[in-house]
Design a protein around this motif. Structure first.
Motif, PDB file in Angstrom:
ATOM      1  N   ALA A  96       0.914  -1.144   0.212  1.00 35.74           N
ATOM      2  CA  ALA A  96       0.007  -0.125  -0.015  1.00 35.74           C
ATOM      3  C   ALA A  96       0.836   1.229  -0.141  1.00 35.74           C
ATOM      4  CB  ALA A  96      -0.834   0.042   1.090  1.00 35.74           C
ATOM      5  N   SER A 131       2.017   4.853   1.214  1.00 38.56           N
ATOM      6  CA  SER A 131       2.252   5.260   2.538  1.00 38.56           C
ATOM      7  C   SER A 131       1.190   6.454   2.621  1.00 38.56           C
ATOM      8  CB  SER A 131       3.689   5.654   2.573  1.00 38.56           C
ATOM      9  OG  SER A 131       4.119   6.868   1.686  1.00 38.56           O
ATOM     10  N   ASP A 132       0.773   7.007   1.636  1.00 37.03           N
ATOM     11  CA  ASP A 132      -0.157   8.346   1.918  1.00 37.03           C
ATOM     12  C   ASP A 132      -1.635   8.096   1.820  1.00 37.03           C
ATOM     13  OD1 ASP A 132       0.071   7.918  -0.667  1.00 37.03           O
ATOM     14  OD2 ASP A 132       0.255   9.936  -1.038  1.00 37.03           O
ATOM     15  N   SER A 133      -1.933   6.597   1.714  1.00 38.73           N
ATOM     16  CA  SER A 133      -3.391   6.229   1.381  1.00 38.73           C
ATOM     17  C   SER A 133      -4.026   5.535   2.729  1.00 38.73           C
ATOM     18  CB  SER A 133      -3.450   5.244   0.281  1.00 38.73           C
ATOM     19  OG  SER A 133      -2.991   4.111   0.488  1.00 38.73           O
ATOM     20  N   ALA A 134      -5.263   5.683   2.890  1.00 41.42           N
ATOM     21  CA  ALA A 134      -5.952   4.974   3.985  1.00 41.42           C
ATOM     22  C   ALA A 134      -6.210   3.581   3.587  1.00 41.42           C
ATOM     23  CB  ALA A 134      -7.197   5.811   4.322  1.00 41.42           C
ATOM     24  N   SER A 135      -6.128   2.614   4.363  1.00 39.88           N
ATOM     25  CA  SER A 135      -6.802   1.380   4.345  1.00 39.88           C
ATOM     26  C   SER A 135      -8.133   1.195   4.323  1.00 39.88           C
ATOM     27  CB  SER A 135      -5.999   0.601   5.709  1.00 39.88           C
ATOM     28  OG  SER A 135      -4.667   0.211   5.455  1.00 39.88           O
ATOM     29  N   VAL A 136      -8.809   0.396   3.668  1.00 43.76           N
ATOM     30  CA  VAL A 136     -10.175   0.155   3.672  1.00 43.76           C
ATOM     31  C   VAL A 136     -10.427  -1.330   4.030  1.00 43.76           C
ATOM     32  CG1 VAL A 136     -11.956   0.110   1.938  1.00 43.76           C
ATOM     33  CG2 VAL A 136     -10.337   1.547   1.715  1.00 43.76           C
TER      34      VAL A 136
END
Length: 168
Positions: A27, A29-34
């Motif tokens: 993933a 590093s600057d994205s949110a987990s869903v």
């Protein structure tokens, strides 16, 4: 010109792979987990009568989740499970996917209506459509007898029961 288009496509694919973690699946590093969650309700299927004698019946069914087993039955059709005059249960301390309930002390030559109920917990239960079966007449001829039989009732076991024609 053709080379510039191919170079442009490779650059676009590279940018997409880099922003989504690439082929490694990491993933960025600057994205949110869903996190996706859900609930599958309990459902009943494959309801059928396995063995009908003049005074007993074995009813089996399956569920998509572990649950306890109950059968409501009566000599008249009922609109809901709670309206049946009689109920029988499987082992109430065992949660199972494959259910078996033995109902005994039935009247010979009588039509019975039933629904099965499976309960997973206080908030999760399922009730089947209504089914029916008819017990055969009890025969008094010399060819009928009580004998040992191999049956499934809370596990396979020998029991003493009415088995019909002894000449077989």
């Amino acid at each position: 010109m053709r080379g510039k288009i191919l170079l442009f496509l490779f650059v676009c694919i590279g940018v997409v792979l880099a922003s989504t973690g690439g082929a490694t699946g990491a993933a960025p590093s600057d994205s949110a987990s869903v996190v996706i969650t859900g609930h599958v309700p309990l459902w009943i299927y494959d309801v059928h009568v396995v063995d009908v004698t003049c005074d007993a019946v074995e009813i089996v069914w399956k569920t998509n989740g572990k649950s306890i087993s109950r059968v409501g039955y009566d000599t008249e059709s009922r609109p809901v499970f709670e309206d049946y005059s009689f109920q029988a249960s499987g082992d109430i301390f065992q949660l199972v996917y494959e259910h078996t309930v033995l109902i005994e002390d039935l009247t010979p030559d009588e039509t019975y209506y039933f629904r099965v109920l499976s309960v997973m917990d206080r908030d999760e239960a399922a009730v089947s459509d209504e089914y029916q079966f008819t017990t055969p007449e009890k025969e008094d001829s010399d060819n009928n007898c009580w004998r040992w039989r191999w049956r499934h009732c809370r596990g396979w076991a020998w029991d003493w029961g009415w088995e019909g024609d002894c000449s077989k």
